[in-house]
Design a protein around this motif. Structure first.
Motif, mmCIF file in Angstrom:
data_model
loop_
_atom_site.group_PDB
_atom_site.id
_atom_site.type_symbol
_atom_site.label_atom_id
_atom_site.label_comp_id
_atom_site.label_asym_id
_atom_site.label_seq_id
_atom_site.Cartn_x
_atom_site.Cartn_y
_atom_site.Cartn_z
ATOM 1 N N VAL A 2 58.782 24.609 -28.957
ATOM 2 C CA VAL A 2 57.467 25.253 -28.866
ATOM 3 C C VAL A 2 56.842 25.077 -27.485
ATOM 4 O O VAL A 2 57.012 24.036 -26.850
ATOM 5 C CB VAL A 2 56.512 24.706 -29.962
ATOM 6 C CG1 VAL A 2 56.186 23.222 -29.739
ATOM 7 C CG2 VAL A 2 55.220 25.526 -30.053
ATOM 8 N N GLN A 3 56.149 26.117 -27.037
ATOM 9 C CA GLN A 3 55.352 26.038 -25.805
ATOM 10 C C GLN A 3 53.888 26.229 -26.186
ATOM 11 O O GLN A 3 53.565 26.981 -27.113
ATOM 12 C CB GLN A 3 55.758 27.125 -24.812
ATOM 13 C CG GLN A 3 54.894 27.125 -23.535
ATOM 14 C CD GLN A 3 55.319 28.160 -22.511
ATOM 15 O OE1 GLN A 3 56.225 27.927 -21.744
ATOM 16 N NE2 GLN A 3 54.661 29.308 -22.512
ATOM 17 N N LEU A 4 52.991 25.537 -25.454
ATOM 18 C CA LEU A 4 51.556 25.648 -25.733
ATOM 19 C C LEU A 4 50.747 25.374 -24.473
ATOM 20 O O LEU A 4 51.280 24.890 -23.479
ATOM 21 C CB LEU A 4 51.166 24.658 -26.842
ATOM 22 C CG LEU A 4 51.685 23.214 -26.710
ATOM 23 C CD1 LEU A 4 50.669 22.340 -26.007
ATOM 24 C CD2 LEU A 4 51.999 22.629 -28.086
ATOM 25 N N PHE A 5 49.467 25.705 -24.538
ATOM 26 C CA PHE A 5 48.519 25.293 -23.500
ATOM 27 C C PHE A 5 47.935 23.968 -23.959
ATOM 28 O O PHE A 5 47.725 23.772 -25.161
ATOM 29 C CB PHE A 5 47.392 26.324 -23.338
ATOM 30 C CG PHE A 5 47.826 27.660 -22.813
ATOM 31 C CD1 PHE A 5 48.396 27.769 -21.554
ATOM 32 C CD2 PHE A 5 47.637 28.812 -23.565
ATOM 33 C CE1 PHE A 5 48.797 29.007 -21.057
ATOM 34 C CE2 PHE A 5 48.032 30.055 -23.072
ATOM 35 C CZ PHE A 5 48.620 30.147 -21.814
ATOM 36 N N THR A 6 47.619 23.077 -23.019
ATOM 37 C CA THR A 6 47.000 21.807 -23.437
ATOM 38 C C THR A 6 45.479 21.933 -23.425
ATOM 39 O O THR A 6 44.771 21.001 -23.778
ATOM 40 C CB THR A 6 47.416 20.632 -22.527
ATOM 41 O OG1 THR A 6 46.791 20.777 -21.246
ATOM 42 C CG2 THR A 6 48.922 20.542 -22.376
ATOM 43 N N LYS A 7 44.969 23.097 -22.995
ATOM 44 C CA LYS A 7 43.532 23.361 -22.944
ATOM 45 C C LYS A 7 43.342 24.871 -22.868
ATOM 46 O O LYS A 7 44.332 25.600 -22.776
ATOM 47 C CB LYS A 7 42.895 22.703 -21.706
ATOM 48 C CG LYS A 7 43.571 23.104 -20.387
ATOM 49 C CD LYS A 7 42.959 22.450 -19.185
ATOM 50 C CE LYS A 7 41.709 23.142 -18.708
ATOM 51 N NZ LYS A 7 41.945 24.541 -18.286
ATOM 52 N N ASN A 8 42.105 25.348 -22.891
ATOM 53 C CA ASN A 8 41.842 26.777 -22.734
ATOM 54 C C ASN A 8 42.372 27.214 -21.369
ATOM 55 O O ASN A 8 41.959 26.678 -20.339
ATOM 56 C CB ASN A 8 40.332 27.043 -22.835
ATOM 57 C CG ASN A 8 40.019 28.533 -22.834
ATOM 58 O OD1 ASN A 8 40.536 29.294 -22.016
ATOM 59 N ND2 ASN A 8 39.155 28.951 -23.734
ATOM 60 N N ASN A 9 43.291 28.175 -21.365
ATOM 61 C CA ASN A 9 43.974 28.537 -20.111
ATOM 62 C C ASN A 9 43.120 29.374 -19.162
ATOM 63 O O ASN A 9 43.482 29.578 -18.012
ATOM 64 C CB ASN A 9 45.273 29.279 -20.411
ATOM 65 C CG ASN A 9 45.041 30.598 -21.122
ATOM 66 O OD1 ASN A 9 44.396 30.628 -22.151
ATOM 67 N ND2 ASN A 9 45.559 31.671 -20.577
ATOM 68 N N ASN A 10 41.974 29.854 -19.641
ATOM 69 C CA ASN A 10 41.097 30.663 -18.785
ATOM 70 C C ASN A 10 39.800 29.947 -18.412
ATOM 71 O O ASN A 10 38.839 30.570 -17.996
ATOM 72 C CB ASN A 10 40.786 32.005 -19.464
ATOM 73 C CG ASN A 10 41.986 32.934 -19.410
ATOM 74 O OD1 ASN A 10 42.612 33.079 -18.369
ATOM 75 N ND2 ASN A 10 42.332 33.543 -20.535
ATOM 76 N N GLN A 11 39.804 28.625 -18.582
ATOM 77 C CA GLN A 11 38.639 27.820 -18.199
ATOM 78 C C GLN A 11 39.089 26.619 -17.390
ATOM 79 O O GLN A 11 40.177 26.081 -17.601
ATOM 80 C CB GLN A 11 37.891 27.326 -19.446
ATOM 81 C CG GLN A 11 37.139 28.409 -20.188
ATOM 82 C CD GLN A 11 36.403 27.852 -21.402
ATOM 83 O OE1 GLN A 11 36.305 26.647 -21.596
ATOM 84 N NE2 GLN A 11 35.883 28.746 -22.229
ATOM 85 N N TRP A 12 38.240 26.187 -16.466
ATOM 86 C CA TRP A 12 38.558 24.999 -15.670
ATOM 87 C C TRP A 12 38.366 23.734 -16.496
ATOM 88 O O TRP A 12 39.173 22.816 -16.434
ATOM 89 C CB TRP A 12 37.663 24.933 -14.423
ATOM 90 C CG TRP A 12 38.009 25.952 -13.379
ATOM 91 C CD1 TRP A 12 37.320 27.092 -13.098
ATOM 92 C CD2 TRP A 12 39.129 25.939 -12.481
ATOM 93 N NE1 TRP A 12 37.939 27.784 -12.083
ATOM 94 C CE2 TRP A 12 39.048 27.104 -11.687
ATOM 95 C CE3 TRP A 12 40.195 25.055 -12.278
ATOM 96 C CZ2 TRP A 12 39.974 27.405 -10.697
ATOM 97 C CZ3 TRP A 12 41.133 25.348 -11.296
ATOM 98 C CH2 TRP A 12 41.015 26.520 -10.521
ATOM 99 N N ARG A 13 37.258 23.716 -17.252
ATOM 100 C CA ARG A 13 36.965 22.475 -17.969
ATOM 101 C C ARG A 13 37.905 22.324 -19.170
ATOM 102 O O ARG A 13 38.401 23.305 -19.718
ATOM 103 C CB ARG A 13 35.497 22.423 -18.410
ATOM 104 C CG ARG A 13 35.094 23.542 -19.329
ATOM 105 C CD ARG A 13 33.633 23.510 -19.725
ATOM 106 N NE ARG A 13 33.347 24.571 -20.671
ATOM 107 C CZ ARG A 13 33.636 24.525 -21.942
ATOM 108 N NH1 ARG A 13 34.248 23.478 -22.449
ATOM 109 N NH2 ARG A 13 33.343 25.544 -22.745
#
Length: 287
Positions: A29-40
């Motif tokens: 599986v692949q995922l983002f560890t945070k919202n990929n369109n936000q810095w924070r």
């Protein structure tokens, strides 16, 4: 049989991506560890990490991998954005390490108003700073080849090799090869001869030993278009043959491969990830 999976959403918790992967019949599986369109980034708790690891173990999903934020640009000549990008990539590696994810896939960056050469130096310098700030962290950056839209670097294998060679810690880097991006960048793979030539070029520049992951995507746009638009396997401009060659390439037998194809369901009501995984597995010879 190759290790095949897909990018999954973390909405509702990191473990949800693992559950979605298992439900679709993925091995990885692949995922983002945070919202990929936000810095924070929302705080990543010990409980988040423990539940994620427990889900992987329980459901038998291996090779979790992360993709970094699309806002990051280590090639930027703008000092503020460049420093912000370094800080953000450091956070990505820290979060991946906490989740027990070994690799973070990153697009190298875009040179915007400078030149390819200046952009490559800037990216290498940025990676040096990232490595300096993440000493002792096991998670590594995998540079992804790009389609070459605009001033994006990494669409030539030479770009990736050059960036790695210019860093102080090349041993902390690997690459992720995206089939759609390679095709859009002009690397043909339809005939066995074309496929062999493309991977020979990769081996002679980057080295096949640095290939730690694949993104398996067909391309909406034609060969050499330099446009990054993913299509379902065998339904785009690439057709099935490049994927047949890849699925049966013994050199990549142990390299995990992740779909980043469009999400949703077919007219017949079948989940697209299930459909694409079935197509890929159907290409494996002598199963």
């Amino acid at each position: 049989m190759p290790t095949l999976g897909a990018h999954m959403s973390i909405a509702g918790g990191y473990y949800k991506a693992v559950e979605a992967a298992e439900a679709a019949g993925c091995n990885c599986v692949q995922l983002f560890t945070k919202n990929n369109n936000q810095w924070r980034a929302k705080e990543l708790t010990d409980a988040d990490a423990e539940r994620f690891q427990a889900a992987l173990k329980e459901l038998g999903i291996t090779h979790p991998i992360a993709h970094d934020s699309y806002l990051i640009n280590l090639g930027s000549p703008d000092d503020e954005l460049w420093k912000k990008s370094i800080d953000a990539l450091v956070v990505e590696l820290q979060r991946a390490a906490k989740l027990g994810i070994p690799y973070v896939v990153a697009h190298p960056g875009a040179f915007t108003t400078t030149s390819e050469e200046a952009g490559i130096k800037r990216i290498a310098k940025g990676l040096d700073e990232v490595h300096k700030q993440t000493k002792g962290i096991a998670s590594q950056v995998l540079l992804e080849n790009t389609a070459g839209q605009g001033s994006n670097l990494g669409w030539r294998f030479e770009h990736l090799a050059d960036i790695i060679a210019k860093t102080r810690n090349p041993e902390r880097l690997g690459v992720c090869i995206d089939t759609c991006h390679a095709f859009a960048a002009g690397y043909a793979m339809e005939t066995k001869k074309e496929y062999t030539a493309t991977f020979k070029a990769l081996d002679q520049t980057v080295g096949l030993d640095l290939v730690k992951a694949f993104h398996v995507n067909d391309s909406v746009k034609p060969l050499g278009s330099r446009v990054d638009r993913h299509a379902h396997i065998g339904e785009g401009a690439m057709g099935l043959e490049p994927f047949r060659h890849l699925m049966n390439d013994r050199r990549f037998k142990k390299v995990p491969m992740y779909l980043e194809t469009p999400k949703g369901t077919s007219d017949a009501g079948e989940d697209f990830d299930v459909m694409n995984l079935r197509t890929l597995r159907g290409l494996v010879e002598g199963k």
